[in-house]
Motif scaffolding. Structure first.
Motif, mmCIF file in Angstrom:
data_model
loop_
_atom_site.group_PDB
_atom_site.id
_atom_site.type_symbol
_atom_site.label_atom_id
_atom_site.label_comp_id
_atom_site.label_asym_id
_atom_site.label_seq_id
_atom_site.Cartn_x
_atom_site.Cartn_y
_atom_site.Cartn_z
ATOM 1 N N GLU A 16 60.124 36.404 -4.572
ATOM 2 C CA GLU A 16 60.787 37.702 -4.451
ATOM 3 C C GLU A 16 59.868 38.842 -4.906
ATOM 4 O OE1 GLU A 16 61.132 36.579 -8.628
ATOM 5 O OE2 GLU A 16 61.310 35.472 -6.736
ATOM 6 N N VAL A 17 59.064 38.578 -5.937
ATOM 7 C CA VAL A 17 58.100 39.584 -6.408
ATOM 8 C C VAL A 17 56.994 39.763 -5.380
ATOM 9 C CG1 VAL A 17 56.442 40.174 -8.216
ATOM 10 C CG2 VAL A 17 58.595 39.049 -8.816
ATOM 11 N N VAL A 18 56.529 38.645 -4.853
ATOM 12 C CA VAL A 18 55.473 38.677 -3.836
ATOM 13 C C VAL A 18 55.938 39.470 -2.610
ATOM 14 C CG1 VAL A 18 54.096 37.266 -2.262
ATOM 15 C CG2 VAL A 18 54.462 36.508 -4.617
ATOM 16 N N GLU A 19 57.173 39.258 -2.206
ATOM 17 C CA GLU A 19 57.710 39.963 -1.037
ATOM 18 C C GLU A 19 57.742 41.472 -1.273
ATOM 19 O OE1 GLU A 19 61.722 40.066 1.797
ATOM 20 O OE2 GLU A 19 61.619 38.727 0.056
ATOM 21 N N GLN A 20 58.157 41.881 -2.453
ATOM 22 C CA GLN A 20 58.219 43.308 -2.762
ATOM 23 C C GLN A 20 56.821 43.940 -2.729
ATOM 24 O OE1 GLN A 20 59.786 44.231 -6.641
ATOM 25 N NE2 GLN A 20 59.577 46.429 -6.370
ATOM 26 N N ILE A 21 55.837 43.243 -3.310
ATOM 27 C CA ILE A 21 54.471 43.768 -3.322
ATOM 28 C C ILE A 21 53.909 43.815 -1.908
ATOM 29 C CG2 ILE A 21 52.120 43.330 -4.144
ATOM 30 C CD1 ILE A 21 53.404 42.078 -6.654
ATOM 31 N N ALA A 22 54.209 42.784 -1.113
ATOM 32 C CA ALA A 22 53.752 42.762 0.279
ATOM 33 C C ALA A 22 54.311 43.954 1.051
ATOM 34 C CB ALA A 22 54.169 41.455 0.941
ATOM 35 N N GLU A 23 55.576 44.269 0.837
ATOM 36 C CA GLU A 23 56.191 45.398 1.527
ATOM 37 C C GLU A 23 55.535 46.715 1.127
ATOM 38 O OE1 GLU A 23 60.305 45.067 0.559
ATOM 39 O OE2 GLU A 23 60.681 43.467 2.021
ATOM 40 N N THR A 24 55.163 46.822 -0.149
ATOM 41 C CA THR A 24 54.489 48.037 -0.614
ATOM 42 C C THR A 24 53.137 48.191 0.068
ATOM 43 O OG1 THR A 24 55.588 47.893 -2.772
ATOM 44 C CG2 THR A 24 53.631 49.276 -2.637
ATOM 45 N N ILE A 25 52.402 47.102 0.186
ATOM 46 C CA ILE A 25 51.108 47.148 0.879
ATOM 47 C C ILE A 25 51.300 47.604 2.321
ATOM 48 C CG2 ILE A 25 49.141 45.789 1.702
ATOM 49 C CD1 ILE A 25 49.629 43.899 -0.719
ATOM 50 N N MET A 26 52.276 47.004 3.014
ATOM 51 C CA MET A 26 52.500 47.325 4.424
ATOM 52 C C MET A 26 52.957 48.767 4.621
ATOM 53 S SD MET A 26 54.097 43.854 6.139
ATOM 54 C CE MET A 26 55.304 43.486 4.854
ATOM 55 N N ARG A 27 53.651 49.328 3.643
ATOM 56 C CA ARG A 27 54.121 50.718 3.754
ATOM 57 C C ARG A 27 53.006 51.736 3.500
ATOM 58 N NH1 ARG A 27 58.708 48.965 0.719
ATOM 59 N NH2 ARG A 27 57.788 49.932 -1.127
ATOM 60 N N THR A 28 51.898 51.287 2.916
ATOM 61 C CA THR A 28 50.811 52.210 2.613
ATOM 62 C C THR A 28 50.187 52.709 3.919
ATOM 63 O OG1 THR A 28 50.326 51.000 0.577
ATOM 64 C CG2 THR A 28 48.622 52.499 1.398
ATOM 65 N N PRO A 29 50.108 54.020 4.115
ATOM 66 C CA PRO A 29 49.503 54.538 5.346
ATOM 67 C C PRO A 29 48.061 54.060 5.495
ATOM 68 C CG PRO A 29 50.672 56.280 4.169
ATOM 69 C CD PRO A 29 50.632 55.103 3.255
ATOM 70 N N SER A 30 47.691 53.696 6.691
ATOM 71 C CA SER A 30 46.347 53.173 6.932
ATOM 72 C C SER A 30 45.271 54.151 6.478
ATOM 73 C CB SER A 30 46.166 52.858 8.418
ATOM 74 O OG SER A 30 47.063 51.846 8.822
ATOM 75 N N GLU A 31 45.445 55.421 6.807
ATOM 76 C CA GLU A 31 44.424 56.410 6.435
ATOM 77 C C GLU A 31 44.436 56.665 4.931
ATOM 78 O OE1 GLU A 31 41.111 58.672 7.192
ATOM 79 O OE2 GLU A 31 42.186 57.256 8.480
ATOM 80 N N GLY A 32 45.593 56.549 4.294
ATOM 81 C CA GLY A 32 45.651 56.680 2.844
ATOM 82 C C GLY A 32 44.857 55.588 2.160
ATOM 83 N N PHE A 33 45.049 54.358 2.636
ATOM 84 C CA PHE A 33 44.285 53.231 2.094
ATOM 85 C C PHE A 33 42.793 53.432 2.346
ATOM 86 C CE2 PHE A 33 41.973 49.325 2.608
ATOM 87 C CZ PHE A 33 42.398 48.527 1.560
ATOM 88 N N ALA A 34 42.436 53.784 3.578
ATOM 89 C CA ALA A 34 41.024 53.886 3.956
ATOM 90 C C ALA A 34 40.302 54.944 3.139
ATOM 91 C CB ALA A 34 40.907 54.192 5.445
ATOM 92 N N ARG A 35 40.918 56.104 2.967
ATOM 93 C CA ARG A 35 40.252 57.162 2.196
ATOM 94 C C ARG A 35 40.093 56.760 0.725
ATOM 95 N NH1 ARG A 35 39.138 61.470 5.122
ATOM 96 N NH2 ARG A 35 40.476 62.144 6.853
ATOM 97 N N ALA A 36 41.075 56.061 0.179
ATOM 98 C CA ALA A 36 40.969 55.606 -1.214
ATOM 99 C C ALA A 36 39.891 54.531 -1.360
ATOM 100 C CB ALA A 36 42.323 55.083 -1.696
ATOM 101 N N ALA A 37 39.825 53.618 -0.393
ATOM 102 C CA ALA A 37 38.791 52.583 -0.426
ATOM 103 C C ALA A 37 37.403 53.201 -0.375
ATOM 104 C CB ALA A 37 38.982 51.612 0.739
ATOM 105 N N GLU A 38 37.257 54.241 0.417
ATOM 106 C CA GLU A 38 35.966 54.930 0.503
ATOM 107 C C GLU A 38 35.644 55.668 -0.782
ATOM 108 O OE1 GLU A 38 36.011 55.499 5.373
ATOM 109 O OE2 GLU A 38 36.802 57.081 4.076
ATOM 110 N N ALA A 39 36.664 56.162 -1.477
ATOM 111 C CA ALA A 39 36.430 56.816 -2.769
ATOM 112 C C ALA A 39 35.954 55.803 -3.806
ATOM 113 C CB ALA A 39 37.711 57.504 -3.242
ATOM 114 N N ILE A 40 36.535 54.612 -3.778
ATOM 115 C CA ILE A 40 36.140 53.555 -4.710
ATOM 116 C C ILE A 40 34.665 53.198 -4.536
ATOM 117 C CG2 ILE A 40 36.420 51.079 -5.184
ATOM 118 C CD1 ILE A 40 39.409 51.437 -4.642
#
Length: 262
Positions: free
Chosen positions: A165-189
């Motif tokens: 149940e915890v894994v499912e919630q975290i998975a949903e959070t990942i999937m809800r993250t906008p692709s460009e939001g993730f990409a720009r943050a990854a590039e900042a890292i």
């Protein structure tokens, strides 16, 4: 609650029933403020607890331009200013731990204590292409495409099996993250490096590593503790998301640290 921070519509949750010292939690890449639900519930009786979504995560708007970890640190400073916080204890996980280090170095007057969880002091040269590749892959295929691999890095197999149940919630959070939001943050890292600044951090500091964290090896977390004068270093029986996987132990450890630093 929403507020505009450096041009970005930003979601935050503030629990200030206690009127105590401020305590700010910063989440991981492809996460949101919900990763800190348990800690927020525990500490709200003694602290003014602030959680917020980084740019392009949760319900915070995607940045129209690229940005750096320094800019994410400045976002936090502006958020605290707008909310009237004189200073805060700051706790960061993963990219949140990078932001927390940068914040402690660049905005020392706003920091009571620093807690870094599952984060390095810099991104090694050989690791930088990984973040470039992740950004490109997510732009092409979406955040749903990284869910399985991310969960394998973040949580041990035993925890994933015991707590679907915890894994499912975290998975949903990942999937809800906008692709460009993730990409720009990854590039900042990709270009993050505060090694030269850590020696200037003089506030009480706690560094926490997961014993099974393959993404951020313990030696990379230890480097932070070695660089910050008087810093404490602790390991927990967990992978990357130790505040989730070892929540009871993490919360007790953080509570002891905060009480000893007040």
């Amino acid at each position: 609650m929403q507020v505009t921070i450096n041009g970005i519509d930003t979601r935050y949750v503030l629990s200030n029933e206690s009127g105590g010292p401020w305590l700010t939690f910063i989440h991981q890449l492809a996460g949101d403020l919900s990763v800190w639900d348990q800690q927020a519930g525990y500490f709200r009786n003694d602290f003014t607890v602030l959680r917020y979504d980084l740019r392009g995560h949760g319900q915070t708007a995607v940045s129209p331009d690229s940005f750096s970890i320094e800019q994410l640190s400045d976002d936090l400073a502006e958020l605290l200013h707008k909310l009237g916080a004189p200073r805060t204890h700051v706790v960061g996980l993963s990219i949140g731990g990078m932001v927390a280090q940068q914040f402690a170095a660049d905005h020392a007057d706003l920091v009571d204590t620093l807690t870094v969880v599952g984060a390095p002091a810099y991104i090694r040269e050989e690791a930088r292409p990984t973040f470039t590749q992740r950004a490109a892959s997510v732009r092409e295929n979406g955040t749903a495409s990284i869910v399985d691999a991310t969960l394998e890095r973040w949580l041990t197999a035993e925890f994933r099996q015991r707590h679907p149940e915890v894994v499912e919630q975290i998975a949903e959070t990942i999937m809800r993250t906008p692709s460009e939001g993730f990409a720009r943050a990854a590039e900042a890292i990709r270009s993050f490096d505060v090694r030269q600044k850590l020696v200037s951090v003089v506030k009480p500091t706690l560094v926490v590593a997961g014993k099974h964290d393959a993404g951020t090896p313990n030696a990379e977390s230890q480097m932070i503790a070695d660089a910050v004068p008087g810093a404490l270093f602790e390991t927990l029986d967990a992978a990357h998301l130790s505040p989730i996987e070892a929540s009871t132990q993490f919360t007790a450890l953080l509570g002891t640290f905060l009480r000893s630093s007040v």
